[in-house]
Design a protein around this motif. Structure first.
Motif, PDB file in Angstrom:
ATOM      1  N   ASP A 262     -21.829  -9.498  -8.304  1.00 24.60           N
ATOM      2  CA  ASP A 262     -22.972  -9.348  -6.902  1.00 24.60           C
ATOM      3  C   ASP A 262     -22.929 -10.228  -6.257  1.00 24.60           C
ATOM      4  OD1 ASP A 262     -23.756  -7.792  -9.138  1.00 24.60           O
ATOM      5  OD2 ASP A 262     -25.680  -8.977  -9.420  1.00 24.60           O
ATOM      6  N   ARG A 263     -22.192 -11.493  -6.215  1.00 29.33           N
ATOM      7  CA  ARG A 263     -22.110 -12.226  -5.102  1.00 29.33           C
ATOM      8  C   ARG A 263     -20.807 -11.797  -4.411  1.00 29.33           C
ATOM      9  NH1 ARG A 263     -20.159 -18.583  -6.018  1.00 29.33           N
ATOM     10  NH2 ARG A 263     -20.727 -19.471  -3.670  1.00 29.33           N
ATOM     11  N   ILE A 264     -19.775 -10.936  -4.843  1.00 32.35           N
ATOM     12  CA  ILE A 264     -18.885 -10.564  -3.822  1.00 32.35           C
ATOM     13  C   ILE A 264     -19.260  -9.469  -3.217  1.00 32.35           C
ATOM     14  CG2 ILE A 264     -16.650  -8.998  -4.046  1.00 32.35           C
ATOM     15  CD1 ILE A 264     -15.796 -10.998  -6.494  1.00 32.35           C
ATOM     16  N   SER A 265     -20.250  -8.482  -3.679  1.00 32.46           N
ATOM     17  CA  SER A 265     -21.004  -7.441  -2.869  1.00 32.46           C
ATOM     18  C   SER A 265     -21.723  -8.163  -1.924  1.00 32.46           C
ATOM     19  CB  SER A 265     -21.893  -6.777  -4.055  1.00 32.46           C
ATOM     20  OG  SER A 265     -21.186  -6.180  -5.005  1.00 32.46           O
ATOM     21  N   PHE A 266     -22.411  -8.988  -2.241  1.00 32.52           N
ATOM     22  CA  PHE A 266     -23.353  -9.625  -1.013  1.00 32.52           C
ATOM     23  C   PHE A 266     -22.386 -10.234  -0.091  1.00 32.52           C
ATOM     24  CE2 PHE A 266     -25.811 -12.815   1.235  1.00 32.52           C
ATOM     25  CZ  PHE A 266     -27.119 -12.246   0.999  1.00 32.52           C
ATOM     26  N   LEU A 267     -21.243 -10.751  -0.319  1.00 30.70           N
ATOM     27  CA  LEU A 267     -20.143 -11.180   0.696  1.00 30.70           C
ATOM     28  C   LEU A 267     -19.724 -10.223   1.858  1.00 30.70           C
ATOM     29  CD1 LEU A 267     -18.199 -13.393   1.822  1.00 30.70           C
ATOM     30  CD2 LEU A 267     -16.518 -12.399   0.007  1.00 30.70           C
ATOM     31  N   PHE A 268     -19.188  -9.265   1.344  1.00 30.52           N
ATOM     32  CA  PHE A 268     -18.903  -8.026   1.891  1.00 30.52           C
ATOM     33  C   PHE A 268     -19.969  -7.291   2.811  1.00 30.52           C
ATOM     34  CE2 PHE A 268     -15.038  -8.845  -0.464  1.00 30.52           C
ATOM     35  CZ  PHE A 268     -14.062  -9.160   0.417  1.00 30.52           C
ATOM     36  N   ALA A 269     -20.986  -7.004   1.901  1.00 26.66           N
ATOM     37  CA  ALA A 269     -21.900  -6.373   2.579  1.00 26.66           C
ATOM     38  C   ALA A 269     -22.771  -7.281   3.748  1.00 26.66           C
ATOM     39  CB  ALA A 269     -22.948  -5.901   1.619  1.00 26.66           C
ATOM     40  N   GLY A 270     -22.675  -8.514   3.589  1.00 24.84           N
ATOM     41  CA  GLY A 270     -23.448  -9.273   4.364  1.00 24.84           C
ATOM     42  C   GLY A 270     -22.659  -9.769   5.804  1.00 24.84           C
ATOM     43  N   ALA A 271     -21.224  -9.871   5.473  1.00 25.53           N
ATOM     44  CA  ALA A 271     -20.436 -10.548   6.436  1.00 25.53           C
ATOM     45  C   ALA A 271     -19.844  -9.546   7.566  1.00 25.53           C
ATOM     46  CB  ALA A 271     -19.363 -11.359   6.030  1.00 25.53           C
ATOM     47  N   GLN A 272     -19.644  -8.313   6.904  1.00 21.11           N
ATOM     48  CA  GLN A 272     -19.196  -7.299   7.936  1.00 21.11           C
ATOM     49  C   GLN A 272     -19.887  -6.533   8.880  1.00 21.11           C
ATOM     50  OE1 GLN A 272     -16.393  -4.841   5.837  1.00 21.11           O
ATOM     51  NE2 GLN A 272     -14.820  -6.430   5.599  1.00 21.11           N
ATOM     52  N   LYS A 273     -19.488  -6.270  10.086  1.00 23.62           N
ATOM     53  CA  LYS A 273     -20.444  -5.890  10.991  1.00 23.62           C
ATOM     54  C   LYS A 273     -20.030  -4.162  11.676  1.00 23.62           C
ATOM     55  CE  LYS A 273     -23.822  -8.678  11.887  1.00 23.62           C
ATOM     56  NZ  LYS A 273     -25.004  -8.358  11.749  1.00 23.62           N
ATOM     57  N   SER A 274     -21.024  -3.375  11.511  1.00 26.13           N
ATOM     58  CA  SER A 274     -20.446  -2.029  11.642  1.00 26.13           C
ATOM     59  C   SER A 274     -20.241  -1.426  13.007  1.00 26.13           C
ATOM     60  CB  SER A 274     -21.659  -1.305  10.940  1.00 26.13           C
ATOM     61  OG  SER A 274     -21.220   0.301  11.172  1.00 26.13           O
ATOM     62  N   VAL A 275     -19.144  -1.303  13.423  1.00 28.94           N
ATOM     63  CA  VAL A 275     -18.636  -0.651  14.749  1.00 28.94           C
ATOM     64  C   VAL A 275     -19.214   0.933  14.440  1.00 28.94           C
ATOM     65  CG1 VAL A 275     -16.299   0.324  14.218  1.00 28.94           C
ATOM     66  CG2 VAL A 275     -17.031  -0.325  16.672  1.00 28.94           C
ATOM     67  N   ALA A 276     -19.322   1.271  13.440  1.00 26.28           N
ATOM     68  CA  ALA A 276     -19.866   2.866  13.450  1.00 26.28           C
ATOM     69  C   ALA A 276     -21.151   2.940  13.797  1.00 26.28           C
ATOM     70  CB  ALA A 276     -19.906   3.171  11.908  1.00 26.28           C
ATOM     71  N   ILE A 277     -22.279   1.752  13.764  1.00 21.17           N
ATOM     72  CA  ILE A 277     -23.437   1.964  14.416  1.00 21.17           C
ATOM     73  C   ILE A 277     -23.327   1.256  15.768  1.00 21.17           C
ATOM     74  CG2 ILE A 277     -25.703   1.058  14.210  1.00 21.17           C
ATOM     75  CD1 ILE A 277     -25.273   2.950  12.107  1.00 21.17           C
ATOM     76  N   GLY A 278     -22.752   0.219  16.045  1.00 23.77           N
ATOM     77  CA  GLY A 278     -22.684  -0.642  17.113  1.00 23.77           C
ATOM     78  C   GLY A 278     -21.911   0.292  18.412  1.00 23.77           C
ATOM     79  N   ALA A 279     -21.007   0.954  18.111  1.00 23.09           N
ATOM     80  CA  ALA A 279     -20.301   1.534  19.365  1.00 23.09           C
ATOM     81  C   ALA A 279     -21.325   2.850  19.698  1.00 23.09           C
ATOM     82  CB  ALA A 279     -19.124   2.144  19.019  1.00 23.09           C
ATOM     83  N   PRO A 280     -21.635   3.788  18.796  1.00 23.29           N
ATOM     84  CA  PRO A 280     -22.763   4.666  19.187  1.00 23.29           C
ATOM     85  C   PRO A 280     -23.855   4.097  19.669  1.00 23.29           C
ATOM     86  CG  PRO A 280     -21.676   5.200  17.025  1.00 23.29           C
ATOM     87  CD  PRO A 280     -21.324   3.843  17.603  1.00 23.29           C
ATOM     88  N   LEU A 281     -24.460   3.142  19.216  1.00 22.83           N
ATOM     89  CA  LEU A 281     -25.777   2.726  19.652  1.00 22.83           C
ATOM     90  C   LEU A 281     -25.701   2.230  21.293  1.00 22.83           C
ATOM     91  CD1 LEU A 281     -28.893   2.044  19.114  1.00 22.83           C
ATOM     92  CD2 LEU A 281     -28.078  -0.042  17.990  1.00 22.83           C
ATOM     93  N   ALA A 282     -24.565   1.309  21.252  1.00 19.35           N
ATOM     94  CA  ALA A 282     -24.279   0.808  22.954  1.00 19.35           C
ATOM     95  C   ALA A 282     -23.905   2.069  23.762  1.00 19.35           C
ATOM     96  CB  ALA A 282     -23.091   0.055  22.796  1.00 19.35           C
ATOM     97  N   ALA A 283     -23.516   2.891  23.236  1.00 20.20           N
ATOM     98  CA  ALA A 283     -23.317   4.326  24.214  1.00 20.20           C
ATOM     99  C   ALA A 283     -24.368   4.906  24.573  1.00 20.20           C
ATOM    100  CB  ALA A 283     -22.450   5.538  23.659  1.00 20.20           C
ATOM    101  N   ILE A 284     -25.606   4.700  23.664  1.00 18.26           N
ATOM    102  CA  ILE A 284     -26.930   5.240  24.090  1.00 18.26           C
ATOM    103  C   ILE A 284     -27.858   4.306  24.550  1.00 18.26           C
ATOM    104  CG2 ILE A 284     -29.135   6.171  22.873  1.00 18.26           C
ATOM    105  CD1 ILE A 284     -27.314   7.054  20.539  1.00 18.26           C
ATOM    106  N   LEU A 285     -27.841   2.889  24.291  1.00 14.40           N
ATOM    107  CA  LEU A 285     -28.565   2.126  25.003  1.00 14.40           C
ATOM    108  C   LEU A 285     -28.270   1.708  26.395  1.00 14.40           C
ATOM    109  CD1 LEU A 285     -29.381  -0.577  22.038  1.00 14.40           C
ATOM    110  CD2 LEU A 285     -31.021   0.945  22.994  1.00 14.40           C
TER     111      LEU A 285
END
Length: 327
Positions: A262-285
């Protein structure tokens, strides 16, 4: 193991580099910009429609039931990470253009990425099911949380996020996601049988959004605004952010007393950031001439996180087989 250590182990790296290079060499500018923005918006609508179709409502319910994992993950992603970004934004202000410095705040407020977080959790020997649910919930929350959180942290320095932006978010992100959730009973199985095609849809839409955003920044003279010291400072600050995010997520999982998987799951789910949300959201905002500056830290962060994720996952897997721990 060698293939996991390849620079281009994740095709998303090549897509981001290609989109950025294309924007530099052949930017969508002048009369072509509105058409490119329209294509980007349409592609983003389709992407979030598919996201709504493939995130099963049962997974959401199971994730909410596991509050001991999900609530700390939510607090880390939307609490600690934005504050780190806010601090680094202040440091960056002396070296890079103000909108690029603001990009560290935007980066901090984004959710984690589902696909790579799940893949590297599996490679590292973590709890894959928990990673899928946790990252999916965080991504769903990000559609609603990121924009207001960014506006509150950025304050007067931010680009105006008024009613028009909220309407665009509702029409291009939230509406298709809700429609996808409503019809997923007829589509979920069909999509799961076509995971490869859906993954390439993600990459294509992200590539389009990045291309449109960077085209505007190139037209505004992004390259000329940076000195060599500025580029070095930007890369250095992104590396600091990534180290703080990765180390902090691992330590937090230990403090919470999570079992290793579970700690490994927390590591990758917590540290990585999503360009899949970021790039589209920036294009809208943001306007096209602004969005490219704001997402610069995000693109660097995403590229570097993909480059180090496979070796890190391999190291965790090796330590687990050897019965060791990283602390």
């Amino acid at each position: 193991m060698r293939r996991h250590l390849s620079l281009f182990a994740d095709p998303m790296i090549a897509v981001l580099i290609l989109a950025t290079a294309l924007a530099i060499l052949l930017p969508a500018s002048g009369d072509a910009r509105p058409a490119a923005q329209g294509v980007s918006n349409a592609a983003i609508f389709v992407l979030f429609l598919v996201n709504g179709m493939r995130i099963a409502r049962g997974e959401i319910a199971r994730g909410l039931a596991n509050w001991r994992f999900f609530l700390p993950l939510f607090a880390w992603v939307f609490g600690a990470m934005p504050l780190i970004g806010l601090g680094l934004s202040g440091l960056a202000a002396g070296f890079v253009p103000p909108l690029v410095a603001l990009g560290f705040v935007f980066l901090g407020t984004l959710p984690s990425t589902v696909q790579s977080a799940t893949s590297y959790t599996s490679l590292a020997g973590g709890n894959v099911a928990l990673s899928v649910v946790g990252a999916a919930l965080i991504n769903m929350a990000g559609v609603f949380v990121t924009a207001p959180l960014f506006a509150s942290l950025a304050g007067s320095a931010s680009v105006d996020i008024g009613s028009d932006a909220i309407i665009r978010i509702g029409l291009i992100l939230v509406l298709p996601f809700v429609i996808g959730q409503a019809v997923q009973g007829w589509t979920l199985r069909w999509l799961r049988e076509r995971k490869g095609e859906v993954a390439w849809l993600d990459r294509l839409v992200i590539g389009i959004a990045v291309y449109v955003a960077f085209s505007g920044a190139v037209e505004q003279g992004l390259g000329a605004m940076f000195s060599a010291a500025g580029w070095a400072a930007l890369i250095g600050l992104v590396l600091i952010y990534l180290v703080a995010a990765t180390g902090g997520a691992w330590i937090t999982g230990g403090v919470l007393g999570l079992v290793r998987q579970d700690r490994i799951s927390f590591l990758f789910a917590g540290a990585q950031k999503s360009v899949a949300i970021g790039a589209p959201l920036a294009a809208i905002l943001f306007a096209p001439e602004v969005a490219g500056f704001v997402i610069a830290p995000l693109l660097l962060y995403h590229l570097i996180q993909l480059m180090i994720a496979a070796p890190l996952a391999a190291l965790l897997a090796d330590r687990q087989r050897a019965g060791q721990d990283l602390g």
